[in-house]
Design an enzyme around this catalytic site. Structure first.
Site, short mmCIF file in Angstrom:
data_model
loop_
_atom_site.label_atom_id
_atom_site.label_comp_id
_atom_site.label_asym_id
_atom_site.label_seq_id
_atom_site.Cartn_x
_atom_site.Cartn_y
_atom_site.Cartn_z
N CYS A 196 2.37 6.98 38.98
CA CYS A 196 1.99 5.63 38.53
C CYS A 196 0.71 5.20 39.26
CB CYS A 196 3.13 4.66 38.84
SG CYS A 196 2.63 2.94 38.70
N ARG A 201 -1.68 -1.85 -6.35
CA ARG A 201 -2.75 -1.74 -7.33
C ARG A 201 -2.80 -0.34 -7.95
NH1 ARG A 201 -8.37 -0.38 -6.84
NH2 ARG A 201 -9.46 -1.23 -8.63
N LYS A 246 -12.63 -12.58 1.62
CA LYS A 246 -12.15 -11.29 1.09
C LYS A 246 -11.16 -10.74 2.12
CE LYS A 246 -13.86 -6.94 -0.79
NZ LYS A 246 -12.95 -6.11 -0.02
N TYR A 292 -4.72 -15.13 -5.64
CA TYR A 292 -6.01 -15.68 -6.05
C TYR A 292 -6.36 -15.46 -7.51
CZ TYR A 292 -7.05 -10.82 -4.88
OH TYR A 292 -6.99 -9.46 -4.79
N CYS A 304 7.85 -1.31 41.77
CA CYS A 304 6.41 -1.13 41.53
C CYS A 304 5.72 -2.50 41.44
CB CYS A 304 6.22 -0.35 40.23
SG CYS A 304 4.51 -0.30 39.68
N SER A 343 -11.74 -3.77 -9.49
CA SER A 343 -12.27 -3.90 -8.14
C SER A 343 -13.59 -4.68 -8.22
CB SER A 343 -12.46 -2.52 -7.50
OG SER A 343 -13.33 -1.77 -8.28
N LEU A 344 -14.39 -4.64 -7.18
CA LEU A 344 -15.58 -5.49 -7.15
C LEU A 344 -16.80 -4.70 -6.71
CD1 LEU A 344 -14.25 -8.64 -5.26
CD2 LEU A 344 -14.87 -8.53 -7.66
N GLU A 366 -3.18 -10.73 -2.25
CA GLU A 366 -3.37 -9.79 -1.16
C GLU A 366 -2.24 -10.00 -0.14
OE1 GLU A 366 -6.04 -8.08 -1.95
OE2 GLU A 366 -6.59 -6.97 -0.15
N CYS A 378 1.79 2.38 42.02
CA CYS A 378 2.66 2.61 43.18
C CYS A 378 2.73 4.08 43.59
CB CYS A 378 4.07 2.07 42.89
SG CYS A 378 4.92 2.98 41.60
N CYS A 420 6.71 4.25 34.44
CA CYS A 420 6.87 4.23 35.88
C CYS A 420 8.28 3.70 36.07
CB CYS A 420 5.85 3.29 36.53
SG CYS A 420 6.32 2.87 38.22
N GLU A 423 -14.57 -17.22 -1.85
CA GLU A 423 -13.26 -17.04 -1.20
C GLU A 423 -13.37 -15.98 -0.11
OE1 GLU A 423 -10.47 -15.83 -4.22
OE2 GLU A 423 -11.06 -17.46 -5.55
N LYS A 477 -20.27 -8.30 1.85
CA LYS A 477 -19.66 -7.81 3.09
C LYS A 477 -20.57 -8.07 4.28
CE LYS A 477 -16.51 -4.49 1.29
NZ LYS A 477 -16.06 -3.11 1.30
N GLU A 520 18.91 -26.17 11.55
CA GLU A 520 19.43 -26.72 10.29
C GLU A 520 19.20 -25.75 9.14
OE1 GLU A 520 18.92 -31.46 10.51
OE2 GLU A 520 17.27 -30.26 11.29
N ASP A 524 14.85 -25.22 12.79
CA ASP A 524 15.29 -23.85 12.48
C ASP A 524 16.81 -23.81 12.41
OD1 ASP A 524 12.68 -23.39 12.73
OD2 ASP A 524 12.80 -22.01 14.44
N ASP A 577 -8.61 -8.63 4.10
CA ASP A 577 -8.48 -7.19 4.27
C ASP A 577 -6.99 -6.82 4.31
OD1 ASP A 577 -9.41 -4.68 4.53
OD2 ASP A 577 -10.08 -4.86 6.61
N LYS A 619 -17.32 -15.77 -6.96
CA LYS A 619 -16.82 -15.66 -8.33
C LYS A 619 -17.46 -16.74 -9.20
CE LYS A 619 -12.38 -14.03 -6.66
NZ LYS A 619 -10.95 -14.22 -6.53
N ASP A 666 18.98 -22.50 9.39
CA ASP A 666 19.95 -21.41 9.56
C ASP A 666 21.31 -21.79 9.01
OD1 ASP A 666 18.02 -19.97 10.76
OD2 ASP A 666 18.75 -20.24 12.81
#
Ligand code: IVH
Length: 693
Positions: free
Chosen positions: A432, A158, A137, A250, A455, A103-104, A198, A435, A450, A135, A338, A56, A54, A139, A314, A58
């Site tokens: 709380c 979309r 799906k 996709y 506590c 859509s599907l 997605e 306590c 609290c 594939e 689904k 290097e 990281d 969400d 598909k 940066d």
């Protein structure tokens, strides 16, 4: 704004600027830096296999910024420095998609798949020979990305499928979205390429985001999908830039010059260009194999690192799929299958309240136990007290509970029709629960606190954080032991663990010689952790692992940070007034000053702690990804994971093409088959240990 198209070396002349040799050289350095940064960005965010540290990375970005500051006229939208956002818009502009974003149709029963196949077979007898692609799906939120001459020029939602909203500036902040293609190959790039994918959030990223919001006393988010959608619809792209959004593409929507013939080719082409493409994609030569794949997915779907609400089947041939046409907006050549929603209703018996590390009180639901997708759920999160009020959730309500993937179950809301009138409204506690000291609620803030620094519940959470993996990493100090240490009075602050004696531990329930010795040894070993880890471990609001490591680059001990002013701290990139204030506040508190002094007295600050450089590639397993399966002879899976991570490697759950080695134990699961199928090398525990010795 000047856009750079095509090969930049010739673009230098396109600028038509008078360049002397020095600025030509600087320009060439800028072009090389962008290429290099894009490549490492791709290794990290798309392939999950970085080849530099990281630090290097940066320094490459820092150098690029330096050149761009000298020559702001050279800044282009595809420069990696532009990912941090900055464009603030008044509203989103509408864009027309080059082709309908369809859509599907949905199926819920395997019989529906057979019926779909029979239906399309009747329309076209080529379907009899068709092959398929299955594939996940995902969400998330559909996005449509446009590239001209290899440069990302526009990204849209979309919308209604024909017209979407231009969210280019927000999409540019997604780290795995290539700003320029191809990223790492010398392949043909169509002049215009429009792809669909997605945008979503990995579950672990979503949970980490919520944890940090919770620590900051801010509102947490409900689920990864809504958070992604909300983040991408921000008018200020700097907000989007701070959200950990991922992307999988996709579909090729438009491509000038060459168009893939099959879905498998499309995915291969997209991968080759440098786009992130889901790993878990299955080629199925027949409809029977699709039906088998569906059964396999039933178990797998919840183990994915992201939320997927089903799978998409598909037809592989895009010609055939196209010829099959549509029913309304649904193409006949594909079908969404689904799995049963992980939502059930049950009775909310009680609302409990947890006390967090910073004293934030968070409510949770205690439920009549209910099974959701094979797991018995007894508790669910309620996020915060505002959420209970907004959703009008009452004790005794019948509520809808959702458990999706690995995400902690949460209450969607009450089922109002089931109300009997006996339900009780919930009032945030005045004291709380741990306590019994009065709680506080700041006007305009979501959280209740609290504020009692003594506590015990807060101390337990603080200790849990102090010993956790990303902090002091004290193996063996689990929640139960931490509770015992606090309840017995042995530990009154985090520094006290360094004074624990074996005999004291033996007096606690469940401790034998070996266990006590191991814990004392782990505590002692943590004395030489890096300074940045100690900083993380203190749990200062807003100072997580990244911030701690930035701070540790500038300050090398707690005394010097303790002396820093708000202004001093703000000179560090990424530290704004809120975090600077939180740091100064923390060090001003007498109880914290005492902890700092005690830590020093017990020798937690040692010379070695200050040496931060910890280059990843010098570690023996740097850049390697392991999957562990079966029971290993010497170590538990968790221990092995820690060993691998300590040596710079990574451990993931699923075998993919990116996996470097499968570590095989006794009674392995299906991972072995997958590794063999993908040609991933298989090694045993002894071999792995020899790699690090
Ligand atoms: S294919 C004609 N593939 O699911 C192509 N969709 O209604 C239609 N989705 O909102 C889409 N993962 O954004 C396809 N691997 C995947 C997908 C996927 C998620 C979403 C898509 C759409 C919904 C389908």
């Amino acid at each position: 704004m000047v856009y750079l198209f095509g090969e930049e070396s010739s673009a230098a002349t396109c600028y038509n600027l008078h360049m002397n040799t020095e600025s030509e050289m600087l320009f060439q350095e800028l072009i090389n830096l962008r290429k290099e940064i894009n490549f490492h960005n791709y290794r990290y965010h798309v392939l999950d296999a970085p080849v530099i540290s990281d630090r290097e990375y940066d320094s490459l970005v820092m150098r690029l910024r330096e050149i761009e500051n000298l020559h702001p006229e050279w800044i282009t939208p595809d420069s990696p420095t532009q990912r941090v956002g900055g464009t603030v818009m008044e509203k989103f502009i509408k864009v027309r998609h080059p082709a309908p974003i369809l859509s599907l149709a949905n199926a819920f029963d395997p019989k529906d798949i057979q019926a779909w196949f029979d239906r399309i077979l009747k329309l076209d007898n080529r379907v009899a020979q068709a092959d398929f692609v299955v594939e996940p799906k995902i969400d998330g939120l559909t996005v449509v990305l446009r590239y001209e001459k290899g440069i990302f020029v526009q990204g849209a939602t979309r919308g209604d499928g024909e017209i979407g909203e231009d969210i280019t500036a927000n999409l540019r902040t997604i780290r795995s979205l290539p700003l320029r293609i191809p990223v790492n190959a010398n392949v043909f790039v169509p002049d215009v390429l429009v792809v669909r994918g997605e945008a979503f959030m990995m579950i672990k990223d979503f949970e980490a985001l919520n944890r940090s919001l919770e620590n900051a006393g801010e509102k947490t988010y409900l689920n990864p999908r809504n958070t992604t959608a909300g983040s991408l619809r921000q008018l200020d792209s700097r907000i989007t830039a701070n959200r950990p959004i991922s992307l999988y593409v996709y579909q090729v929507v438009q491509s000038e010059g060459w168009f893939p013939e099959t879905q498998m080719d499309s995915l291969e082409f997209l991968r080759e260009m440098g786009f992130p493409v889901a790993e878990d994609i299955q080629y199925c030569p027949t409809v029977e194999s699709v039906l088998n794949a569906v059964e396999g997915w039933r178990k797998k779907i919840d183990q994915l690192p992201y939320e997927a609400d089903g799978i998409v089947i598909k037809i592989n041939s895009l010609w055939l799929a196209n010829d099959l046409g549509f029913v309304g907006k649904d193409p006949r050549g594909a079908l969404a299958f689904k799995f049963p929603a992980r939502e059930v209703s049950t009775i909310l018996r009680e609302i409990g309240v947890n006390v967090g590390r910073t004293g934030v009180l968070t409510p949770y639901a205690i439920l009549d136990p209910v099974e959701i997708g094979g797991v018995i759920v007894k508790q669910a999160t309620l996020h915060n007290f505002d959420y209970i009020q907004e959703k009008d959730i009452r004790v005794g309500d019948r509520v809808l509970v959702k458990r999706a993937g690995e995400v902690i179950p949460y209450i969607i809301g009450p089922i109002l029709e089931s109300r009997t009138g006996s339900e009780q409204e919930f009032i945030p506690p005045a004291v709380c629960p741990a306590c019994q000291q009065p709680t506080e609620h700041l006007e305009g803030e979501v959280a209740w606190y609290c504020v009692n620094s003594a506590c015990p519940a807060q101390l337990i959470r603080n200790l849990e954080h102090f010993v956790s993996r990303g902090a002091m990493d004290i193996v063996g100090l689990g929640t139960r032991i931490v509770e015992q240490l606090v309840e017995s009075g042995l530990v009154k602050d985090v520094a006290d663990i360094y004074s624990l004696k074996k005999e004291q531990l033996l007096a606690l329930e469940g401790f034998a010689d070996k266990k006590a010795e191991n814990i004392i040894a782990a505590i002692n070993a943590s004395r030489s952790q890096l300074f940045s880890r100690l900083l993380t471990a203190l749990g200062i609001r807003g100072v997580g692992e990244v911030m701690a490591s930035d701070l540790a680059k500038v300050y090398h001990d707690l005394d010097s940070i303790g002396r820093a002013t708000i202004e001093d701290l703000q000179t560090i990139e990424g530290i704004g007034p809120n975090i600077a204030n939180a740091i100064v506040d923390w060090f001003n508190q007498p109880s914290n000053r005492q902890v700092v002094a005690k830590l020093k007295a017990v020798g937690v600050w040692q010379e070695t702690n200050f040496i931060e450089p910890h280059s990843v590639e010098k570690q023996p397993l740097a850049g390697m990804i392991f999957v562990i399966t079966g029971t290993l002879p010497q170590y538990s899976r968790e221990e092995m994971k820690q060993i691998i991570e300590k040596n710079g490697g990574k451990v993931t759950d699923n075998v993919t093409r990116k996996t470097s080695y499968l570590v095989l134990g006794e009674n392995p699961g299906s991972k072995l088959e997958k590794a063999n199928a993908l040609g991933v090398p298989v090694i045993d525990e002894a071999k792995l240990l020899s790699m690090i010795s």
